[in-house]
Design an enzyme around this catalytic site. Structure first.
Site, PDB file in Angstrom:
ATOM      1  CE  LYS A  71      -4.237  -1.758   2.055  1.00  0.00           C
ATOM      2  NZ  LYS A  71      -5.192  -1.706   3.035  1.00  0.00           N
ATOM      3  CG  ASP A 108      -8.602   0.337   3.439  1.00  0.00           C
ATOM      4  OD1 ASP A 108      -9.182  -0.749   2.771  1.00  0.00           O
ATOM      5  OD2 ASP A 108      -7.465   0.196   3.287  1.00  0.00           O
TER       6      ASP A 108
HETATM    7  P1  NAP Z   1      -1.154  -3.029  11.537  1.00  0.00           P
HETATM    8  O1  NAP Z   1      -0.915  -1.892  10.425  1.00  0.00           O
HETATM    9  O2  NAP Z   1      -0.335  -4.119  11.631  1.00  0.00           O
HETATM   10  O3  NAP Z   1      -1.641  -2.298  12.566  1.00  0.00           O
HETATM   11  C1  NAP Z   1      -1.929  -3.179  13.776  1.00  0.00           C
HETATM   12  C2  NAP Z   1      -2.522  -2.386  15.124  1.00  0.00           C
HETATM   13  O4  NAP Z   1      -2.684  -3.363  16.098  1.00  0.00           O
HETATM   14  C3  NAP Z   1      -1.481  -1.534  15.595  1.00  0.00           C
HETATM   15  O5  NAP Z   1      -2.051  -0.318  16.576  1.00  0.00           O
HETATM   16  C4  NAP Z   1      -0.765  -2.284  16.855  1.00  0.00           C
HETATM   17  O6  NAP Z   1      -0.358  -1.425  17.812  1.00  0.00           O
HETATM   18  C5  NAP Z   1      -1.913  -3.133  17.159  1.00  0.00           C
HETATM   19  N1  NAP Z   1      -1.481  -4.400  17.890  1.00  0.00           N
HETATM   20  C6  NAP Z   1      -1.062  -5.415  17.175  1.00  0.00           C
HETATM   21  N2  NAP Z   1      -0.999  -6.537  18.231  1.00  0.00           N
HETATM   22  C7  NAP Z   1      -1.196  -5.936  19.410  1.00  0.00           C
HETATM   23  C8  NAP Z   1      -0.943  -6.360  20.726  1.00  0.00           C
HETATM   24  N3  NAP Z   1      -0.990  -7.549  21.052  1.00  0.00           N
HETATM   25  N4  NAP Z   1      -1.436  -5.505  21.665  1.00  0.00           N
HETATM   26  C9  NAP Z   1      -1.877  -4.278  21.486  1.00  0.00           C
HETATM   27  N5  NAP Z   1      -2.018  -3.814  20.183  1.00  0.00           N
HETATM   28  C10 NAP Z   1      -1.628  -4.588  19.243  1.00  0.00           C
HETATM   29  O7  NAP Z   1      -2.437  -3.538  10.761  1.00  0.00           O
HETATM   30  P2  NAP Z   1      -3.775  -2.972   9.913  1.00  0.00           P
HETATM   31  O8  NAP Z   1      -3.621  -3.176   8.648  1.00  0.00           O
HETATM   32  O9  NAP Z   1      -4.057  -1.724  10.616  1.00  0.00           O
HETATM   33  O10 NAP Z   1      -4.944  -4.065  10.562  1.00  0.00           O
HETATM   34  C11 NAP Z   1      -5.520  -4.028  11.687  1.00  0.00           C
HETATM   35  C12 NAP Z   1      -6.749  -4.993  11.938  1.00  0.00           C
HETATM   36  O11 NAP Z   1      -7.741  -4.739  10.873  1.00  0.00           O
HETATM   37  C13 NAP Z   1      -6.131  -6.469  11.350  1.00  0.00           C
HETATM   38  O12 NAP Z   1      -6.847  -7.385  11.989  1.00  0.00           O
HETATM   39  C14 NAP Z   1      -7.134  -6.429   9.902  1.00  0.00           C
HETATM   40  O13 NAP Z   1      -7.387  -7.862   9.500  1.00  0.00           O
HETATM   41  C15 NAP Z   1      -8.224  -5.680  10.210  1.00  0.00           C
HETATM   42  N6  NAP Z   1      -8.716  -4.936   9.007  1.00  0.00           N
HETATM   43  C16 NAP Z   1      -9.793  -5.183   8.507  1.00  0.00           C
HETATM   44  C17 NAP Z   1     -10.373  -4.447   7.197  1.00  0.00           C
HETATM   45  C18 NAP Z   1     -11.716  -4.704   6.919  1.00  0.00           C
HETATM   46  O14 NAP Z   1     -12.079  -4.525   5.584  1.00  0.00           O
HETATM   47  N7  NAP Z   1     -12.695  -5.300   7.910  1.00  0.00           N
HETATM   48  C19 NAP Z   1      -9.554  -3.675   6.670  1.00  0.00           C
HETATM   49  C20 NAP Z   1      -8.277  -3.475   7.044  1.00  0.00           C
HETATM   50  C21 NAP Z   1      -7.686  -4.166   8.090  1.00  0.00           C
HETATM   51  P3  NAP Z   1       1.181  -0.978  17.795  1.00  0.00           P
HETATM   52  O15 NAP Z   1       1.363   0.274  17.047  1.00  0.00           O
HETATM   53  O16 NAP Z   1       1.630  -0.761  19.074  1.00  0.00           O
HETATM   54  O17 NAP Z   1       2.003  -2.032  16.993  1.00  0.00           O
END
Ligand code: NAP
Length: 293
Positions: A71, A108
């Site tokens: 992305k 998104d």
């Molecule tokens: P990302 O960029 O990797 O961000 C992950 C986020 O989760 C960060 O804020 C991270 O905190 C936090 N996190 C991960 N593990 C953690 C833990 N054990 N304890 C506390 N915080 C934790 O991922 P993303 O792309 O934003 O996606 C996030 C979620 O949204 C995923 O589950 C993804 O599948 C979902 N999603 C859904 C859609 C949809 O269309 N429904 C679209 C996009 C994403 P830190 O900053 O501290 O690392």
């Protein structure tokens, strides 16, 4: 589906994409429109975004969805970029113009807002508490702020990432560390729309009360609780929130609506989101792991 030499091709690029739900969702959307398009999943290794754009132009691939890890790279490489995608430096949609130029956009965040509006929930004037500050959280925050949310608390394990989002609208945002329990409790007191944009809960059973990004005792029945995680559809957070009496919204709506907005960009027509959701639910019922977009 009757694929011929005239069929337009679209797809998703990412790594990995083996478990992607996007082909199921998009092909159901194209079928609902009755257009001669087909959608496939294309595994693209990291650092090959530039080659992908050359291939897209050469082969006349009309549209591509972009998922991890491409992305940000695409935001730097496309010929044109929408203001939103530029602000986020994140592109989830590539469209090939008749002049051969490739435009990058981000659907998104608007997908999340559309999915809320589809169930009668407007972000306007809301006080939002969003857990997480990763890529999905940035696009969701940008869309919520554009759609008039009154206040946004961003709670994240890494405070620096939450502060980046605060810069989108410093007068309406506040960043909180997950470890600051008093600040989190105060944010939850203010909040009427609660969003999990972390990956916590992903792949965990709904009964696992440890797979929730905050203390569920902070929930109130008048709150709307949204989880971006869509596998499982009923996460531990949504399970708890429903038990408290909150209105709950699962992550499938965002996935469907961001895809529908992509099809509108590519074909000029808005597909049947119900047909796309039915196809996705049927596919999810048969899967056992979190599917990337
Ligand atoms: P990302 O960029 O990797 O961000 C992950 C986020 O989760 C960060 O804020 C991270 O905190 C936090 N996190 C991960 N593990 C953690 C833990 N054990 N304890 C506390 N915080 C934790 O991922 P993303 O792309 O934003 O996606 C996030 C979620 O949204 C995923 O589950 C993804 O599948 C979902 N999603 C859904 C859609 C949809 O269309 N429904 C679209 C996009 C994403 P830190 O900053 O501290 O690392």
């Amino acid at each position: 589906m009757n694929i011929t030499a005239r069929t337009s091709v679209a797809g998703v690029i990412g790594h990995p994409v083996t478990h992607s739900l996007s082909p199921v969702i998009h092909n159901a959307g194209f079928a609902s429109l009755g257009v001669d398009w087909v959608y496939i999943a294309l595994d693209l290794a990291p650092n090959r975004a530039q080659e992908c754009l050359v291939g897209m132009r050469a082969l006349g691939i009309r549209g591509l969805s972009v998922t991890m890890p491409h992305k940000t790279d695409m935001a730097h490489l496309v010929d044109e970029i929408s203001p939103q995608a530029r602000r986020l430096m994140s592109v989830n949609t590539l469209s090939l113009g008749i002049d051969g130029r490739i435009t990058g956009e981000s659907t998104d965040g608007d997908g999340l807002v559309s999915s809320l509006q589809a169930v009668g929930i407007s972000p306007a004037e809301r006080s939002v508490v969003m857990f997480g500050a990763g890529g999905a959280a940035r696009s969701v925050a940008d869309a919520l702020l554009r759609h008039g949310c009154a206040h946004l608390d961003i709670v994240n394990r890494t405070l620096a990432a939450a502060l980046v989002i605060c810069d989108y609208a410093p007068d309406r945002c506040a960043a909180q560390s997950t470890n600051d329990q008093a600040a989190v409790a105060a944010a939850m007191q203010r909040g009427d729309l609660i969003i999990n944009a972390t990956s916590i809960g992903m792949g965990q059973p709904a009964t696992d009360s440890t797979a929730i990004p905050f203390d569920p005792a902070l929930l109130r029945p008048d709150q709307v609780v949204v989880d971006l995680v869509y596998h499982p559809l009923e996460t531990a957070l949504l399970h708890c929130a429903a038990a408290v009496g909150c209105t709950t919204v699962d992550g499938l709506g965002m996935l469907i609506h961001q895809a529908a907005l992509q099809q509108q960009l590519w074909t000029g027509q808005f597909p049947d989101v119900q047909a796309m959701a039915r196809a996705a639910r049927a596919a999810l019922d048969g899967s056992t792991s979190q599917a990337p977009q």
